[in-house]
Design a protein around this motif. Structure first.
Motif, PDB file in Angstrom:
ATOM      1  N   ILE A   1       1.321  -3.678   7.746  1.00 45.03           N
ATOM      2  CA  ILE A   1       2.328  -4.716   7.547  1.00 45.03           C
ATOM      3  C   ILE A   1       2.074  -5.408   6.221  1.00 45.03           C
ATOM      4  N   GLN A   2       3.118  -5.497   5.415  1.00 43.29           N
ATOM      5  CA  GLN A   2       3.046  -6.276   4.184  1.00 43.29           C
ATOM      6  C   GLN A   2       4.432  -6.790   3.850  1.00 43.29           C
ATOM      7  N   THR A   3       4.476  -7.936   3.184  1.00 43.21           N
ATOM      8  CA  THR A   3       5.754  -8.530   2.810  1.00 43.21           C
ATOM      9  C   THR A   3       6.341  -7.784   1.617  1.00 43.21           C
ATOM     10  N   LEU A   4       7.596  -8.094   1.299  1.00 42.08           N
ATOM     11  CA  LEU A   4       8.226  -7.486   0.131  1.00 42.08           C
ATOM     12  C   LEU A   4       7.505  -7.865  -1.155  1.00 42.08           C
ATOM     13  N   ASP A   5       6.765  -8.991  -1.136  1.00 45.33           N
ATOM     14  CA  ASP A   5       6.004  -9.408  -2.306  1.00 45.33           C
ATOM     15  C   ASP A   5       4.633  -8.757  -2.369  1.00 45.33           C
ATOM     16  N   GLY A   6       4.299  -7.919  -1.384  1.00 44.29           N
ATOM     17  CA  GLY A   6       3.026  -7.213  -1.406  1.00 44.29           C
ATOM     18  C   GLY A   6       1.899  -7.898  -0.679  1.00 44.29           C
ATOM     19  N   VAL A   7       2.153  -9.023   0.020  1.00 40.28           N
ATOM     20  CA  VAL A   7       1.103  -9.722   0.751  1.00 40.28           C
ATOM     21  C   VAL A   7       0.861  -8.998   2.067  1.00 40.28           C
TER      22      VAL A   7
ATOM     23  N   ILE B   1      10.257 -14.401   6.880  1.00 34.29           N
ATOM     24  CA  ILE B   1       9.775 -13.656   5.715  1.00 34.29           C
ATOM     25  C   ILE B   1      10.149 -12.198   5.913  1.00 34.29           C
ATOM     26  N   MET B   2      10.570 -11.548   4.843  1.00 31.11           N
ATOM     27  CA  MET B   2      10.979 -10.152   4.923  1.00 31.11           C
ATOM     28  C   MET B   2       9.785  -9.248   4.616  1.00 31.11           C
TER      29      MET B   2
ATOM     30  N   GLU C   1      -8.664  -8.021   1.694  1.00 37.58           N
ATOM     31  CA  GLU C   1      -7.828  -9.189   1.938  1.00 37.58           C
ATOM     32  C   GLU C   1      -8.181  -9.918   3.224  1.00 37.58           C
ATOM     33  N   SER C   2      -8.647  -9.182   4.204  1.00 38.24           N
ATOM     34  CA  SER C   2      -8.829  -9.777   5.532  1.00 38.24           C
ATOM     35  C   SER C   2     -10.230 -10.319   5.757  1.00 38.24           C
ATOM     36  N   ASP C   3     -11.120 -10.187   4.786  1.00 38.32           N
ATOM     37  CA  ASP C   3     -12.510 -10.581   4.966  1.00 38.32           C
ATOM     38  C   ASP C   3     -12.721 -11.987   4.424  1.00 38.32           C
ATOM     39  N   ALA C   4     -13.014 -12.929   5.328  1.00 40.85           N
ATOM     40  CA  ALA C   4     -13.137 -14.324   4.914  1.00 40.85           C
ATOM     41  C   ALA C   4     -14.377 -14.568   4.074  1.00 40.85           C
TER      42      ALA C   4
ATOM     43  N   LEU D   1      -8.963  -4.210  -7.843  1.00 41.53           N
ATOM     44  CA  LEU D   1      -9.833  -5.154  -8.537  1.00 41.53           C
ATOM     45  C   LEU D   1      -9.173  -6.529  -8.670  1.00 41.53           C
ATOM     46  N   LYS D   2      -7.876  -6.555  -8.988  1.00 41.54           N
ATOM     47  CA  LYS D   2      -7.190  -7.843  -9.092  1.00 41.54           C
ATOM     48  C   LYS D   2      -7.227  -8.579  -7.752  1.00 41.54           C
ATOM     49  N   THR D   3      -7.007  -7.840  -6.676  1.00 42.99           N
ATOM     50  CA  THR D   3      -7.046  -8.478  -5.353  1.00 42.99           C
ATOM     51  C   THR D   3      -8.441  -8.989  -5.044  1.00 42.99           C
ATOM     52  N   ALA D   4      -9.470  -8.191  -5.356  1.00 42.05           N
ATOM     53  CA  ALA D   4     -10.847  -8.615  -5.090  1.00 42.05           C
ATOM     54  C   ALA D   4     -11.192  -9.872  -5.885  1.00 42.05           C
TER      55      ALA D   4
END
Length: 1248
Positions: A18-24, A32-33, A589-592, A628-631
Motif C-alpha cells: 500500500i502506498q499513496t499516489l505521492d509515494g508514501v 487519501i488516494m 520506512e516502518s522502522d522507528a 538512500l533519500k528515504t533512509a
C-alpha cells in the motif's frame, strides 16, 4: 489468442503493498488516494500462450486512485453506487485495447487489514475489467455486468465465479465479420456478439447520441475541425463513460482518416501534467481535476457538461459550400420536426414516405449510421477529384498546390487555410499511403461514394447488403450434479500459485513485523497483538536487549539478501516495481529506531569493501537513489546524524568506484533534502570526522584543514551553493581557531572544485531559490537590482582580476588604478584604464512575438555595404517565431521603439531567416520560402519546391537563395526567375542546419543523420562527412577551415574542414545545444542550450568556458552576433540584445559585458597540490582548467603565490592583501575571493 473476443478478465484494487499516489508507504487513513494494483487475472500471469495485460492497466481503470471507505454500498447515497464505464488504451504500435470496467466498494482483505492496522469492516475501491482487442463495447459491458450480478445476486450461483469467468474467456471466439453471430450464456442470461462486414464502415459498437447531446451543431463541427487539423484537444466531463464515448465517436466521424497522435480518452488524475505536452493529442480528463496550474496554451478545451469550447488559438472554419452542407444535414438528422415544420403532411408522389424518414424517432443504430454517412459525404465533397493529384513519386505522393488551385477556380475563392492545413496533416498523408501501398483502395468507401455520386446513383449502393449471419452457440458450462450453491459477500480472489502466495505473505509479514516492533518501542503506542502484550511484560532488561540484537541481526541478514537480489534482477525486470525494492523500502520506512535505514547503508558499505565495483544499470541507479533519500529522511526525522553521515559518504564512495556513472552520480540527487541546510548537521559531521580520523597524531591545524576539505568535497558533490558552503565551513573553522593561511587555502579549493562541478554538471537549484554560483555578490541585497549598477561594479572587479593573470607587469599596475577608481566613484561614466565609455542602454528585451523565437539574424555591414558606405539597417535584427505569420525587424539603437516592421505571409512556424542589401528571405514549416523587399516590406517571391518543412535559408550573391529542408535536399534558387537552379546537396535524413561560404563555394549541412556533410558545390563533390555526434545536430557555423556544431547529445564540437577531424568537444551544458555562434576574428565561441544557459568559450591554446549567463526563462533557440550587439532568442517568446563593444568576443571579462551580472558565474581557480576532486562529480580525466592552473607536484606547498581580493559586504570595496613573492613560481598567478571578516583591516597582510 487472436480468435478470442475476451483477452483477459482483470481485477484491480488495493494489493499487499500500500502506498499513496505521492509515494508514501503504508495506510495513511481515509480521504487519501492510493495506488491501485493488479490483484487477479485470467488467463493467469504464468500462462505461456498469452502476453501479460498492459502494465498501466490498474492506473487507467481507476484513474482517480483507490480510496478507503468506512462503509460500503448505501442505497440512499448515489456516490456509493457501482459505476460502469469503458476505456481505450493505445499501445506503442498504434493498436487499441478496449476495456469495460465496473468500479465498486469491496471489503478490504483480512490479511491486509491485519498487517497495516486498518480498522475492521473498511471498504476500498475495486474494479473488475474485461479486456478485448475488438471494439465490441456493448457485449463487453453486458458480459461484465452479468458477472457482477452473478457475484452479488441474493440468489446463490450454481458454479464458482472464477470457473464461470474462465469458461467465458476461454470459449467465446471472435465472430467472422459479416458472417457469424456468437451466442453464449452467463448463468441464465443469453448474450450475443457479431461484427459488421469489412466492406462497410468500421465496427463502432457505440452510440453517437452522447456526442450530439453534449454539443450543439456548431460546437460539434468546431470540434470535428480541430480533430481534422490535429490540434491538442482536451475533453472535460465528470463522467468517465462520456469521455470515452465522445472520443471514440469523433474518431469514427473522421473516417476514412485516422487519428495519428497521442490518444488517451480517460487520463488518470496524476497524469494531468501530460496536458502541457507540445505534440498533438486527444485526451479526456475528469472535470474534478484542477488544471489551474497548467498553461493550456493552444489547447482546445471541450467542456461536455456545459457545451463549451475554449482555446487560445483560432480554429479555421470549414469553407463553404461544404460547411453549409454539413450543418444542414446534421440539423435534419437531429431536429427533423423543426427542419420540416413547413411541409404539408399529405401523400403526393411518395411525400408521406419521405416525411416518415425524417419524422421524430428515438435515437438508434440507424441514426448512428446516418450521422457517419453525413460526414463521409462531407469528405466526398471536400476532396472532390483528389485522386487526380496523387503522384506516388519518390518525393511526393500528393500535389496539394495543384489541388488547391483547382479548388480555388471551382469555388471562386482564395486558398482556404483550413484546407491547406488539413492536406498537410499526418492523418491525410497516412490515408494516401494506405491507399497507395495496400489493397485498401479496392474497398475505399470514399472513392466509391464519389464514383456513385458522379454517376447519379444512390449512395447506399456502396454498402454491402445485409446477410443473415450464421448462428454459433457456445456450449454452456457443465454444472455439478451435487447442486452446491455459491454465495459471495465480496468479489472473490482467484486461486493463487504457491509462489504468489509466498510473496504476498512475505510482504505482509515484513510490514506487520516492522509495525509490531515500532509499537513495542513506543511507550505511547499500545501493542495491537495479544501475544506481544503478554510477552513484553515478562521479559527482563537483558532479555529485551538480547531480543533487540536478534531483531537487528535478522533485519540486517534480510537486507543483505534483498540487496543482492535487487542487484541481480534480470534485464527485463524493473527494480522499482520489484518485490526486493518494495521490501527494503518498507523496512526503512516502518522502522522507528532506524535499524532498516542504517542497516541498508551499512549493507552498501560492506558490499563496497568486499570488492563491489558499484556498477548500476539506469533502473538500479534510480532505485538506489530513492532508497538512500528515504533512509536519510527517516534518519533526519529521528535525529540520527550517524546514519545521515554514513549515507553521505556511501553516496560519494559509490561514485568514485563506478566508472559507468560518469553521466550521473547519486550524491547530487540528494540536494533536495532539507538536512543539508542545517549547520548543526555539518558541525556534528565535522566532529564525527575528527573523532574517526585515522591520523590523530598529526598537527591539529593540518587535521582540521583535512576534515574541512573532506566536507567541502561533499558539499560540492551535493551541489550546495558556493556561498552557503563557505559560510558553513568558515563558521566551523572559526570555532576551531583555524589560521588565516589555512582558511585561504580551503577557500581556494572550494571555489575551484565548485567551478569544476558547475562546468561539468551544470546548474543546481537549492531551496527553490535562484542558483548561486562562484563567489557571493559584494552586495547580495542588490543582486536583482534592475539598474544594473551592481553588475557594472562586479564586471570591473572581474576585469581587474583577469588583468592580474597577465605576465605584463604594466597591465597589472594599470589595473590597480582602475580598481581604486571604481571603488571611489562607482557612478563614473568612464572607466579608468580602458577609455571605453559606459553604454547607458546596453541591454534590450524585445517582446512582440506570440511564440518561441526560432530564427534570429543580425544584418551585418558586409551584407548591406555599397559604394556610398554603411546603410542605416546595418545592425538591425530580424526575428521569426512559431507564431507563424510574422517576421519582425528590430532596430536596437531605438530604446523603447525597436520594432521597425512586421512581415506577414507564412502560415506555419518560421524556422530560418537571412538577408542581403535589399531582401529578406525566410523559410517555414509551410514548405515555402518567401523573399521580401527590405525597404517596402512587400512580398516579392514565394519559392515552393521542397516536400517538407524548410529549416535553413541563405541569401547569396547574384540574386540567389540557398535553402535546406526536412526532405534532406539543399536547393539553390534564382530569385529573378522564381525557379530552382539545382539541388546542390542531399542528406540521408532531414536537414536541420546549414552554412555556406560564398567566397569558396563550401557548403556544410547537418541534421537528423547525426553527421555534418561538407560539399564543394563548385567542384560538385563531397569533401567530408564529419562523424562524432550521437544525436541530431541542431546548429552549425562555419568560418574558414573551422566548423562548429551543436547537438542533442549535449555537446558542441569544433571541426577542421581540411583534415576532417574533431579538434575539441565542448561538454558543459545540461541539455541539447540548439544554437552556436563563432567569431573568426578572436576565435570566440557562444553556445545556447535547452537548459536555458548561454555559455561563452575562449579558444586559445585550449577551448575553455569562461562565462555563463541566464538571460531567459526558457530554452535558448537562436544566437546571432553582430558588430555591436549580441542577440539571443528563446522559448519564452522574447529576444534579448546585449551591447558588444569593439573588443574581443573571447575576452568576456571586459567591462562591456558586465551588464550580464548578476547571473554570471565567476571563473575562480586555485592551484592545488595532490588534491583529489572526489565527491564533486568531476572525473580528473576531463579537467578543463587553464594549463598554468593545473595541480603541480614539484613541492609540498599548496599554493605558490596569492593575490587575495576582499569583497566587503558593507560598501562593496575591494582591498588588497599581501602579494607573496616566490621567484621560482613568479609566473604563476592565482586569485582567491573571500568575504571580508569584521576583525580584519583592509591592508597588506603577510601570508607565509
Amino acid at each position: 489468442m487472436a480468435s478470442r473476443i475476451f483477452e483477459y478478465f482483470v481485477v484491480c484494487g488495493i494489493g499487499p503493498e500500500i502506498q499513496t499516489l505521492d509515494g508514501v508507504k503504508g495506510f495513511q487513513g481515509t480521504g487519501i488516494m492510493y495506488m491501485p494494483s493488479l490483484l487477479d487475472q485470467f488467463p493467469p500471469s504464468n500462462h505461456s500462450l498469452y502476453p501479460p495485460p498492459p502494465p498501466q492497466l490498474p492506473t487507467c481503470v481507476l484513474p482517480a486512485g483507490v480510496e478507503f471507505h468506512p462503509s460500503g454500498l448505501d442505497p440512499n447515497d448515489t456516490s456509493t453506487y457501482p459505476r460502469s464505464y469503458p476505456i481505450v488504451l493505445t499501445e506503442g504500435d498504434g493498436s487499441k485495447i478496449y476495456v469495460s470496467c465496473i468500479a465498486f466498494r469491496d471489503p478490504v482483505c483480512e490479511d491486509v487489514t491485519l498487517a497495516y492496522r486498518i480498522p475492521t469492516n473498511y471498504f476500498a475501491d475495486k474494479c473488475i475489467c474485461l479486456v478485448s482487442r475488438s471494439p465490441s463495447f456493448q457485449v463487453l459491458r453486458d458480459a461484465l455486468e452479468e458477472l457482477f450480478i452473478v457475484c452479488f445476486s441474493p440468489n446463490s450461483t450454481s458454479m464458482p465465479l472464477w470457473e464461470v469467468i474462465a469458461h467465458m474467456v476461454s470459449n467465446v471466439s471472435l465472430p467472422t465479420p459479416g458472417k457469424d453471430r456468437i451466442l453464449f450464456a452467463i448463468e441464465n442470461c443469453l448474450l450475443s456478439v457479431e461484427a459488421p462486414p469489412k466492406e462497410g464502415l468500421p465496427h463502432a459498437d457505440i452510440s453517437f447520441q452522447p456526442l450530439v447531446q453534449c454539443l450543439d451543431v456548431d460546437n460539434l463541427i468546431r470540434l470535428f475541425t480541430a480533430v481534422l487539423l490535429e490540434r491538442r484537444i482536451l475533453l472535460r466531463s465528470n463522467k468517465y463513460a462520456l469521455l470515452t464515448l465522445v472520443s471514440e465517436a469523433i474518431c469514427h466521424l473522421i473516417y476514412p482518416f485516422r487519428w495519428q497522435h497521442v490518444y488517451i480518452p480517460l487520463l488518470f488524475f496524476s497524469g494531468a501534467d501530460y496536458i502541457d505536452a507540445p505534440t498533438p493529442y486527444m485526451m479526456g480528463l475528469h472535470s474534478g481535476v484542477d488544471t489551474s496550474g497548467l498553461t493550456l496554451d493552444g489547447v482546445v478545451v471541450v467542456d461536455l457538461e456545459y457545451n463549451r469550447i475554449t482555446t487560445s488559438e483560432d480554429i479555421p472554419s470549414i469553407p463553404d459550400p461544404e460547411l453549409s452542407f454539413l450543418r444542414n444535414e446534421i440539423l435534419k438528422l437531429l431536429h427533423p420536426n423543426v427542419v420540416g415544420i413547413d411541409h404539408i403532411k399529405i401523400n403526393l408522389g411518395g411525400m408521406s414516405d419521405q416525411y416518415a424518414k425524417t419524422g421524430n424517432r428515438t435515437w438508434g443504430e440507424k441514426h448512428d449510421f446516418q450521422l457517419r454517412l453525413i460526414f463521409l459525404k462531407f469528405f466526398a465533397l471536400l476532396l472532390s477529384g483528389y485522386r487526380n493529384f496523387i503522384e506516388n513519386s519518390a518525393n511526393n505522393i500528393f500535389n496539394s498546390q495543384a489541388f488547391m488551385k483547382k479548388r480555388s477556380r471551382s469555388t471562386n475563392q482564395s486558398v482556404e487555410s483550413m484546407i491547406a492545413q488539413f492536406l498537410d496533416s499526418q492523418g491525410f498523408l497516412d490515408y494516401l499511403e494506405r491507399c497507395i501501398n495496400s489493397d485498401e483502395s479496392n474497398c475505399n468507401l470514399l472513392n466509391k461514394l464519389q464514383d456513385a455520386t458522379g454517376r447519379g446513383q444512390d449512395p447506399m449502393i456502396i454498402f454491402p447488403s445485409a446477410v443473415e449471419p450464421e448462428i454459433i452457440t457456445v456450449s454452456a458450462l457443465d454444472k455439478e450434479a451435487a447442486g452446491e450453491k455459491f454465495h459471495y459477500d465480496r468479489f472473490p480472489a482467484n486461486i493463487r500459485t504457491k509462489e504468489q502466495e509466498e510473496k504476498r505473505r512475505s510482504i505482509l509479514a515484513v510490514v506487520a513485523g516492522a509495525l509490531d516492533y515500532s509499537a513495542k518501542q513506543s511507550p505511547s503506542s499500545p501493542s495491537m497483538l495479544g501475544h506481544i502484550d503478554s510477552n513484553d511484560d515478562t521479559l527482563s532488561p537483558r532479555e529485551r536487549a538480547a531480543e533487540r540484537e536478534r531483531m537487528v541481526l535478522d533485519i540486517q541478514v534480510k537486507l543483505q539478501g534483498l540487496w543482492l537480489r535487487l542487484l541481480n534482477l534480470g534485464a527485463t525486470e524493473d527494480p522499482l516495481s520489484s518485490f526486493e525494492y518494495g521490501t527494503i523500502l518498507a523496512l526503512i520506512e516502518s522502522d522507528a529506531e532506524g535499524i532498516g535505514g542504517s542497516g541498508f547503508v551499512e549493507c552498501i558499505r560492506e558490499h563496497i569493501h568486499s570488492g563491489w565495483q558499484c556498477r548500476l544499470t539506469d533502473e538500479q541507479f534510480v532505485a538506489v537513489k530513492e532508497l538512500l533519500k528515504t533512509a536519510i529522511n527517516r534518519a533526519a526525522s529521528r535525529n540520527d546524524m550517524i546514519t545521515v553521515s554514513d549515507a553521505l559518504e556511501v553516496s560519494a564512495e559509490m561514485y568514485r568506484r563506478d566508472p559507468n556513472s560518469v553521466p550521473d552520480y547519486i550524491q547530487r540527487h540528494l540536494l533536495s533534502l532539507a538536512i543539508w541546510e542545517d549547520l548543526r548537521f555539518w558541525d556534528g559531521y565535522f566532529e564525527h570526522l575528527m573523532e574517526h580520523s585515522s591520523n590523530k597524531m598529526t598537527n591539529y591545524v593540518t587535521l582540521v584543514s583535512a576534515q574541512l576539505v573532506v566536507m567541502a568535497t561533499h558539499m560540492v558533490g551535493l551541489g550546495l551553493p558556493d556561498g552557503e558552503s563557505w559560510n558553513i565551513i568558515e563558521t566551523i573553522a572559526e570555532k576551531n581557531n583555524l589560521g588565516y593561511k589555512q582558511l585561504i587555502k580551503i577557500r581556494g579549493f572550494l571555489s575551484h572544485i565548485h567551478q569544476l562541478r558547475v562546468g561539468y554538471w551544470g546548474l543546481s537549484v537549492w531551496k527553490s531559490q535562484a542558483p548561486s554560483y562562484g563567489l557571493p555578490s559584494p552586495r547580495p541585497q542588490d543582486t536583482y537590482d534592475e539598474s544594473q549598477q551592481q553588475a557594472e561594479g562586479s564586471g570591473v572587479g572581474r576585469s581587474w582580476v583577469q588583468s592580474m593573470f597577465s605576465r605584463d607587469r604594466s597591465i597589472r599596475a594599470n589595473s590597480f588604478s582602475r580598481v581604486r577608481k571604481w571603488a571611489s566613484d562607482s557612478d563614473a561614466s568612464e572607466l579608468s584604464g580602458t577609455g571605453q565609455k559606459k553604454i547607458q542602454s546596453s541591454v534590450r528585451m524585445l517582446r512582440g512575438h506570440a511564440g518561441a523565437i526560432t530564427a534570429l539574424h543580425c544584418v551585418s555591414r558586409r551584407e548591406v555595404w555599397d559604394l556610398v558606405g554603411d546603410r542605416e539597417d546595418a545592425g538591425f535584427f530580424i526575428s521569426g517565431s512559431v507564431d507563424c505569420t510574422q517576421v519582425k525587424i528590430w532596430d536596437p539603437t531605438l530604446r523603447g521603439s525597436e520594432l521597425r516592421a512586421t512581415l506577414k505571409g507564412h502560415t506555419r512556424p518560421i524556422r530560418a531567416i537571412n538577408s542581403d542589401r535589399c531582401k529578406v528571405v525566410s523559410g517555414s514549416d509551410d514548405q515555402s520560402v518567401i523573399v521580401w523587399d527590405k525597404q517596402t516590406c512587400q512580398l516579392l517571391e514565394e519559392l515552393k519546391g521542397h516536400d517538407s518543412s524548410v529549416s535553413c535559408v541563405r541569401m547569396l550573391s547574384g540574386e540567389r537563395v540557398l535553402t535546406a529542408a526536412h526532405d534532406g535536399a539543399v536547393k539553390m534558387w534564382d530569385v529573378r526567375t522564381d525557379t530552382c537552379v539545382a539541388t546542390v546537396g542531399r542528406c540521408s535524413s532531414a536537414v536541420l542546419c546549414m552554412e555556406y561560404d560564398d567566397s569558396t563555394g563550401i557548403l556544410a549541412a547537418a541534421g537528423r543523420d547525426v553527421a555534418a556533410n561538407v560539399w564543394d558545390i563548385r567542384a560538385g563533390r563531397q569533401m567530408q562527412k564529419l562523424l562524432g555526434h550521437t544525436k541530431w545536430i541542431r546548429s552549425i557555423r562555419m568560418a574558414g577551415d573551422i566548423i562548429l556544431t551543436g547537438s542533442d547529445d549535449w555537446t558542441a564540437r569544433l571541426w577542421s574542414v581540411s583534415r576532417g577531424t574533431c579538434d575539441a568537444v565542448l561538454a558543459c551544458h545540461a541539455g541539447s545545444i540548439l544554437c552556436v555562434e563563432y567569431s573568426p576574428s578572436d576565435r570566440g565561441i557562444i553556445t545556447g542550450s535547452a537548459d536555458g544557459l548561454v555559455k561563452f568559450w575562449e579558444n586559445e591554446e585550449a577551448v575553455r568556458c569562461v562565462k555563463n549567463i541566464t538571460a531567459h526563462s526558457g530554452s535558448i533557440l537562436s544566437v546571432n552576433a553582430g558588430e555591436h550587439w549580441l542577440g539571443i532568442g528563446a522559448a519564452d517568446n522574447s529576444v534579448s540584445l546585449f551591447y558588444r563593444p569593439q573588443e574581443r568576443l573571447g575576452g568576456f571579462s571586459n567591462s562591456g559585458f558586465a551588464v550580464w551580472h548578476p547571473t554570471l558565474i565567476e571563473s575562480g581557480f586555485a592551484v592545488v597540490d595532490e588534491m583529489e576532486f572526489f565527491g564533486c562529480g568531476m572525473p580528473q580525466s576531463i579537467y578543463s582548467g587553464p594549463s598554468n592552473f593545473k595541480a603541480r607536484k614539484r613541492r609540498s606547498t599548496l599554493i605558490s603565490d596569492f593575490l587575495v581580493i576582499y569583497f566587503s559586504p558593507s560598501d562593496g570595496d575591494i582591498s588588497l592583501l599581501k602579494e607573496v613573492k616566490d621567484e621560482a613560481w613568479d609566473s604563476h598567478w592565482v586569485y582567491v575571493m573571500l568575504p571580508k571578516r569584521e576583525d580584519e583591516n583592509s591592508k597588506w597582510r603577510k601570508i607565509n
